[in-house]
Design a protein around this motif. Structure first.
Motif, PDB file in Angstrom:
ATOM      1  N   GLY A 104      -4.454  -3.225  -4.197  1.00  0.00           N
ATOM      2  CA  GLY A 104      -3.922  -2.030  -3.548  1.00  0.00           C
ATOM      3  C   GLY A 104      -4.434  -1.867  -2.144  1.00  0.00           C
ATOM      4  O   GLY A 104      -5.191  -2.689  -1.625  1.00  0.00           O
ATOM      5  N   HIS A 105      -3.973  -0.801  -1.526  1.00  0.00           N
ATOM      6  CA  HIS A 105      -4.527  -0.417  -0.222  1.00  0.00           C
ATOM      7  C   HIS A 105      -4.637   1.100  -0.131  1.00  0.00           C
ATOM      8  O   HIS A 105      -3.895   1.835  -0.787  1.00  0.00           O
ATOM      9  CB  HIS A 105      -3.725  -1.006   0.952  1.00  0.00           C
ATOM     10  CG  HIS A 105      -2.358  -0.425   1.171  1.00  0.00           C
ATOM     11  ND1 HIS A 105      -1.241  -1.207   1.326  1.00  0.00           N
ATOM     12  CD2 HIS A 105      -1.915   0.855   1.291  1.00  0.00           C
ATOM     13  CE1 HIS A 105      -0.184  -0.443   1.515  1.00  0.00           C
ATOM     14  NE2 HIS A 105      -0.569   0.818   1.512  1.00  0.00           N
ATOM     15  N   ARG A 106      -5.578   1.514   0.670  1.00  0.00           N
ATOM     16  CA  ARG A 106      -5.788   2.930   0.967  1.00  0.00           C
ATOM     17  C   ARG A 106      -5.408   3.193   2.417  1.00  0.00           C
ATOM     18  O   ARG A 106      -5.528   2.315   3.266  1.00  0.00           O
ATOM     19  CB  ARG A 106      -7.253   3.320   0.740  1.00  0.00           C
ATOM     20  CG  ARG A 106      -7.722   3.222  -0.698  1.00  0.00           C
ATOM     21  CD  ARG A 106      -9.231   3.450  -0.772  1.00  0.00           C
ATOM     22  NE  ARG A 106      -9.599   4.758  -0.222  1.00  0.00           N
ATOM     23  CZ  ARG A 106     -10.824   5.051   0.246  1.00  0.00           C
ATOM     24  NH1 ARG A 106     -11.771   4.123   0.266  1.00  0.00           N
ATOM     25  NH2 ARG A 106     -11.081   6.255   0.715  1.00  0.00           N
ATOM     26  N   GLU A 112      -0.023  -4.308 -10.067  1.00  0.00           N
ATOM     27  CA  GLU A 112      -0.650  -5.220 -11.015  1.00  0.00           C
ATOM     28  C   GLU A 112       0.237  -6.464 -11.102  1.00  0.00           C
ATOM     29  O   GLU A 112       1.083  -6.581 -11.984  1.00  0.00           O
ATOM     30  CB  GLU A 112      -0.805  -4.560 -12.387  1.00  0.00           C
ATOM     31  CG  GLU A 112      -1.653  -5.354 -13.363  1.00  0.00           C
ATOM     32  CD  GLU A 112      -1.905  -4.609 -14.670  1.00  0.00           C
ATOM     33  OE1 GLU A 112      -2.561  -5.184 -15.559  1.00  0.00           O
ATOM     34  OE2 GLU A 112      -1.427  -3.455 -14.811  1.00  0.00           O
ATOM     35  N   THR A 162      -7.371  -2.761   2.209  1.00  0.00           N
ATOM     36  CA  THR A 162      -7.046  -3.244   0.869  1.00  0.00           C
ATOM     37  C   THR A 162      -8.243  -3.158  -0.080  1.00  0.00           C
ATOM     38  O   THR A 162      -9.398  -3.074   0.345  1.00  0.00           O
ATOM     39  CB  THR A 162      -6.559  -4.701   0.922  1.00  0.00           C
ATOM     40  OG1 THR A 162      -7.594  -5.520   1.466  1.00  0.00           O
ATOM     41  CG2 THR A 162      -5.297  -4.829   1.769  1.00  0.00           C
ATOM     42  N   TYR A 163      -7.940  -3.162  -1.355  1.00  0.00           N
ATOM     43  CA  TYR A 163      -8.979  -3.247  -2.389  1.00  0.00           C
ATOM     44  C   TYR A 163      -8.412  -4.012  -3.584  1.00  0.00           C
ATOM     45  O   TYR A 163      -7.212  -4.258  -3.673  1.00  0.00           O
ATOM     46  CB  TYR A 163      -9.454  -1.854  -2.821  1.00  0.00           C
ATOM     47  CG  TYR A 163      -8.408  -1.025  -3.525  1.00  0.00           C
ATOM     48  CD1 TYR A 163      -8.190  -1.141  -4.901  1.00  0.00           C
ATOM     49  CD2 TYR A 163      -7.639  -0.110  -2.817  1.00  0.00           C
ATOM     50  CE1 TYR A 163      -7.230  -0.379  -5.551  1.00  0.00           C
ATOM     51  CE2 TYR A 163      -6.675   0.665  -3.445  1.00  0.00           C
ATOM     52  CZ  TYR A 163      -6.479   0.525  -4.818  1.00  0.00           C
ATOM     53  OH  TYR A 163      -5.511   1.277  -5.455  1.00  0.00           O
ATOM     54  N   GLN A 164      -9.308  -4.401  -4.491  1.00  0.00           N
ATOM     55  CA  GLN A 164      -8.902  -5.084  -5.704  1.00  0.00           C
ATOM     56  C   GLN A 164      -9.918  -4.828  -6.818  1.00  0.00           C
ATOM     57  O   GLN A 164     -11.094  -4.601  -6.533  1.00  0.00           O
ATOM     58  CB  GLN A 164      -8.767  -6.596  -5.501  1.00  0.00           C
ATOM     59  CG  GLN A 164      -9.979  -7.274  -4.876  1.00  0.00           C
ATOM     60  CD  GLN A 164      -9.908  -7.279  -3.370  1.00  0.00           C
ATOM     61  OE1 GLN A 164      -9.000  -7.832  -2.815  1.00  0.00           O
ATOM     62  NE2 GLN A 164     -10.880  -6.663  -2.717  1.00  0.00           N
ATOM     63  N   TRP A 165      -9.444  -4.825  -8.048  1.00  0.00           N
ATOM     64  CA  TRP A 165     -10.349  -4.808  -9.195  1.00  0.00           C
ATOM     65  C   TRP A 165      -9.717  -5.598 -10.335  1.00  0.00           C
ATOM     66  O   TRP A 165      -8.490  -5.668 -10.447  1.00  0.00           O
ATOM     67  CB  TRP A 165     -10.728  -3.394  -9.610  1.00  0.00           C
ATOM     68  CG  TRP A 165      -9.612  -2.462 -10.000  1.00  0.00           C
ATOM     69  CD1 TRP A 165      -8.781  -1.794  -9.162  1.00  0.00           C
ATOM     70  CD2 TRP A 165      -9.244  -2.075 -11.328  1.00  0.00           C
ATOM     71  NE1 TRP A 165      -7.900  -1.018  -9.864  1.00  0.00           N
ATOM     72  CE2 TRP A 165      -8.168  -1.166 -11.212  1.00  0.00           C
ATOM     73  CE3 TRP A 165      -9.717  -2.409 -12.603  1.00  0.00           C
ATOM     74  CZ2 TRP A 165      -7.549  -0.590 -12.311  1.00  0.00           C
ATOM     75  CZ3 TRP A 165      -9.112  -1.827 -13.712  1.00  0.00           C
ATOM     76  CH2 TRP A 165      -8.043  -0.928 -13.557  1.00  0.00           C
ATOM     77  N   GLU A 205      -0.914   0.638  -5.189  1.00  0.00           N
ATOM     78  CA  GLU A 205      -1.647  -0.161  -6.175  1.00  0.00           C
ATOM     79  C   GLU A 205      -0.624  -0.841  -7.079  1.00  0.00           C
ATOM     80  O   GLU A 205       0.289  -0.189  -7.589  1.00  0.00           O
ATOM     81  CB  GLU A 205      -2.622   0.662  -7.008  1.00  0.00           C
ATOM     82  CG  GLU A 205      -3.409  -0.217  -7.983  1.00  0.00           C
ATOM     83  CD  GLU A 205      -4.595   0.471  -8.629  1.00  0.00           C
ATOM     84  OE1 GLU A 205      -5.466   0.937  -7.878  1.00  0.00           O
ATOM     85  OE2 GLU A 205      -4.630   0.548  -9.872  1.00  0.00           O
ATOM     86  N   HIS A 234      -5.561  -5.965 -10.338  1.00  0.00           N
ATOM     87  CA  HIS A 234      -5.118  -4.744  -9.657  1.00  0.00           C
ATOM     88  C   HIS A 234      -5.387  -4.868  -8.156  1.00  0.00           C
ATOM     89  O   HIS A 234      -6.542  -5.051  -7.741  1.00  0.00           O
ATOM     90  CB  HIS A 234      -5.845  -3.530 -10.225  1.00  0.00           C
ATOM     91  CG  HIS A 234      -5.630  -3.359 -11.695  1.00  0.00           C
ATOM     92  ND1 HIS A 234      -4.620  -2.592 -12.233  1.00  0.00           N
ATOM     93  CD2 HIS A 234      -6.304  -3.889 -12.763  1.00  0.00           C
ATOM     94  CE1 HIS A 234      -4.668  -2.643 -13.555  1.00  0.00           C
ATOM     95  NE2 HIS A 234      -5.695  -3.425 -13.908  1.00  0.00           N
TER      96      HIS A 234
END
Length: 433
Positions: free
Chosen positions: A119-121, A111, A390-393, A109, A117
């Motif tokens: 990232g990946h899991r 920035e 991937t993810y983002q917030w 993760e 933000h």
């Protein structure tokens, strides 16, 4: 001669001391049609179709495909104690290496700008299928290579399929490797059962493991809704060697791979004419006493090659062009030479590193790319059993930065829905200010 010619850049820089007389790329149209029928039938009729194909192709009349706990224990009890110890030795080595590899695949993760933000899991695949080939020999290492990495990766369930006529030791190998469920189903019908699910066999998310032409074609046709590791062709070994190479060692390793299958591709790439000629003579000599000479001799005759290169640069270029499944380096400074190579399935540095050790028990995986696929992919490994998702917030500061260009870009593309989705958040933010 059906050999695919070397690249134009190498014209005049190579001489074939021994040429292959056939190309591994065979006409697959008849296999494709037959497999398509099997897949359709199993998808529509489930276990009934699997049972019919098992009878037709494997002379099997099993009413129940799954190996019961009692049958697992029986196969384990029948296993020779030394064979079990050797199998567990290999399992532990493969497990240790897979664990070390998994430790390098880390969640992330960052920035990159205030409030954004990304990232990946690292997510294990939920259920994987391991096809374990029967073949002419009980390949006890086969279940280890496809099952153990899945268990290390953390997959919820690893389902193994192997032909009903497979050696009992193979069932024991699946059990020791950690298979959650074991089914005695082989061929294209096994791939269909795992891809689509039947009354007995659960549907999997990805299928691993090599097989014959029918298995390979079935994997190709089911790919999409279900993942596959790769399409595996006949096995390959090439050795790059300079004048320091030992013809006896080289010939032994070439024939050790050639005994796999009559379509195995084996080759020597060298800058030394004397070594090239001595290796050809040594192969012929060893074939006189090799117990598996019937297979190995046909492989050598049809697909074996010995290539004399003008210089080291040509040797490297031709090796990278071949992109061999197994590539051994027998040179004066094998570690320095190895760093100059880029296309291969797995690399064996120095004359002590024989393919047989990797095939059996050192810990690296023996399920590797063939037919030139080493140009763009590596082999099966623990990373094949996980997804990098991937993810983002976004916080308010990030919306202020990314929304205006997203609105403008969406407008330029004529995508009003996209534009509104970006704008509504930006407008709400401005209204609350």
């Amino acid at each position: 001669m059906t050999r695919v010619p070397a690249p134009r850049a190498l014209e005049g820089k190579l001489e074939y001391i021994k040429s292959p007389v056939q190309d591994q790329h065979a006409d697959n149209s008849k296999v494709a049609g037959l497999v398509a029928g099997v897949l359709k039938d199993v998808r529509e009729r489930g276990d009934a179709a699997v049972r019919e194909y098992a009878s037709k192709f494997d002379n099997s009349d099993l009413e129940q495909f799954e190996v019961t706990p009692a049958e697992r224990q029986q196969a384990l009890d029948m296993l020779d104690p030394q064979t079990r110890a050797d199998t567990e030795f290999a399992i532990e080595n493969v497990r240790r290496f897979a664990e070390a590899q998994l430790s390098t695949i880390l969640p992330l993760e960052v920035e990159p700008m205030p409030g954004l933000h990304l990232g990946h899991r690292v997510i294990p695949i939920q259920r994987v299928g391991a096809y374990v080939p029967g073949g002419r020999f009980p390949l006890l290492s086969a279940p280890i290579m496809t099952i153990v990495p899945g268990k290390v990766a953390g997959c919820d369930e690893v389902v193994a399929c192997l032909p009903p006529n497979a050696h009992k030791a193979m069932v024991a190998g699946c059990h020791l490797s950690g298979a959650d469920r074991i089914f005695l189903i082989g061929g294209a019908q096994a791939i269909a059962a795992m891809a689509y699910g039947t009354e007995s066999v659960p549907q999997v998310d990805k299928i691993m493991g090599p097989g014959n032409a029918f298995v390979n074609e079935a994997k190709r046709q089911v790919f999409g809704p279900v993942g596959i590791d790769q399409l595996a062709g006949p096995s390959e070994i090439f050795i790059v060697a300079d004048a320091t190479g030992n013809p006896e060692l080289i010939a032994t390793d070439l024939l050790g791979q050639a005994e796999h299958d009559v379509r195995t591709r084996v080759g020597l790439i060298t800058t030394d004419r004397a070594l090239a000629q001595a290796t050809v003579a040594e192969v012929d000599r060893q074939l006189q006493t090799l117990a598996t000479a019937k297979v190995a001799a046909e492989s050598w005759a049809n697909y074996g090659e010995v290539v004399l290169c003008e210089d080291e640069a040509a040797m490297i270029a031709y090796s990278d062009y071949v992109a061999a499944e197994h590539l051994q380096v027998h040179t004066a400074d094998p570690h320095a030479f190895a760093k100059k190579l880029r296309n291969y399935g797995s690399l064996f540095i120095g004359e002590n590193a024989s393919v047989v050790y990797s095939d059996k028990n050192v810990g690296t995986n023996h399920t590797l790319p063939t037919m030139g696929a080493g140009k763009y992919t590596g082999g099966l490994w623990v990373g094949s059993y996980v997804k990098i998702a991937t993810y983002q917030w976004l916080e308010e500061a990030a919306i202020r930065a990314v929304a205006p260009p997203a609105i403008r870009q969406s407008g330029s593309e004529g995508l009003e829905g996209h534009q509104k989705a970006a704008a509504i958040r930006f407008d709400r933010l401005k209204a609350s200010a």
